[in-house]
Design an enzyme around this catalytic site. Sequence first.
Site, mmCIF file in Angstrom:
data_model
loop_
_atom_site.group_PDB
_atom_site.id
_atom_site.type_symbol
_atom_site.label_atom_id
_atom_site.label_comp_id
_atom_site.label_asym_id
_atom_site.label_seq_id
_atom_site.Cartn_x
_atom_site.Cartn_y
_atom_site.Cartn_z
ATOM 1 C CB SER A 36 -13.316 13.600 -10.420
ATOM 2 O OG SER A 36 -11.928 13.408 -10.371
ATOM 3 N NE ARG A 37 -14.102 9.795 -17.608
ATOM 4 C CZ ARG A 37 -14.066 10.522 -18.711
ATOM 5 N NH1 ARG A 37 -12.912 10.889 -19.215
ATOM 6 N NH2 ARG A 37 -15.184 10.885 -19.311
#
Length: 501
Positions: free
Chosen positions: A364-365
């Site tokens: 997840s950025r």
Amino acid sequence: MAINAQEISALIKQQIENFQPNFDVTETGVVTYIGDGIARAHGLDKAMSGELLIFENGSYGMAQNLESTDVGIIILGDFTDIREGDTIRRTGKIMEVPVGEALIGRVVDPLGRPVDGLGDIVTDKTRPVETPAPGVMQRKSVSEPLQTGLKAIDALVPIGRGQRELIIGDRQTGKTTIAIDAILNQKGQDMICIYVAIGQKESTVRTQVETLRQYGALDYTIVVTASASQPSPLLFLAPYAGVAMAEEFMYNGKHVLIVYDDLSKQAVAYRELSLLLRRPPGREAFPGDVFYLHSRLLERSAKVSDELGGGSITALPFIETQAGDISAYIATNVISITDGQIFLSDSLFNAGVRPAIDAGSSVSRVGGSAQIKAMKKVAGTLRIDLASYRELEAFTKFGSDLDAATQAKLNRGRRTVEVLKQPIHEPLPVEKQVVILYALTHGFLDSVPVDDILRFESELFAYFDAHQESIYETIRTTKDLPSEEVLDAAITEFIDQSSFK
């Protein structure tokens, strides 16, 4: 009876004075070609791209190709009784769908028409299916968590409100289940959900709708369906219709979760349309603008600034892979557009690890920005623990002797995998996730047999519900952990009173 010429003259003059010209000018054309879901028409010289057109039989079309000699049209509905030579007329309106509160709890097609047999949808609001995405200055950074209720996601790959998190994996690896569980977990969270089913079997969509109804989630959900039996123009249009409905809520300061299940089928439908419209094929016969197909859709998901109401659209697009190949054309396109991906592994699913999330390939950025403080504290080392466990597990298959430290790592890894398993349609509130992950990372599960982990978890939750509700309340209200002494004492007290002593 004598008629006076002067009276007749006065009457004619009066009618001329009161005459109101009422011309209805519509531009019409003639269908010159009809194919599988597409048509070509001559004479619509002023047609706009994306304009709604009406055929002689009442079916709608949408202008796609504006060429020098004719217009390429995709047909939105039944095309079997359209013939060459039929007339077609412009409406002067860009393609739009009905939006608003009236759609909540309903199942609609991509044109916003109800397909659930519950009568008409009464709303006077509409939005164009294609609108520009919010600009950079209209956006705000993603900071609020969107809890999915799944430990493996909320701890390892957290999703924030306004994020686009791709769910990618082979067929039958539990992609839809993750999305349905995330929708179920939004109950009471002030979130509107939109589930867009693209190219699914009608029986499958019916099952999902019944699941949502059974758990009370249909009260805040809109289902948009373009089933496998529908012509490809509707499959192409469905996600845009869904996000147009979502934007109505976002720009009114509300939060929306939208699920696209799945965009691989939309890309295939778009390829079919493009080839029929004689657009030049590129890699794997997809047209050159297939990247733009998905980027202009997913960029419309955002957390908008406070000046625009502070609403958000969180997108969970799906991509189906073939034999786990995430380097395929459409998969890499969508990975590059989204803010991270949850990769579901076939081998993990078949081994009974469900949800089958591969921690090594998933990312997840937005990360810790989308987690509450308490979750950050307990989940900090989980990803590294899992990754090193998978590596050690592969290494120990060679049967070498293990030292105590390696043995301890393997034991903790097995228990981590077991804790992250979750039954179908049983999302957990974040405070319960935090408690069990705290117990795991602080060694309380190290002496519990792996087969008893899930029983330990359910008995721990029952004990906390009865005797330690204040701990849950602290996590809910402060978003932080109570002191370690309080948590340690509570879990130790539970173990002393249970069969796990």
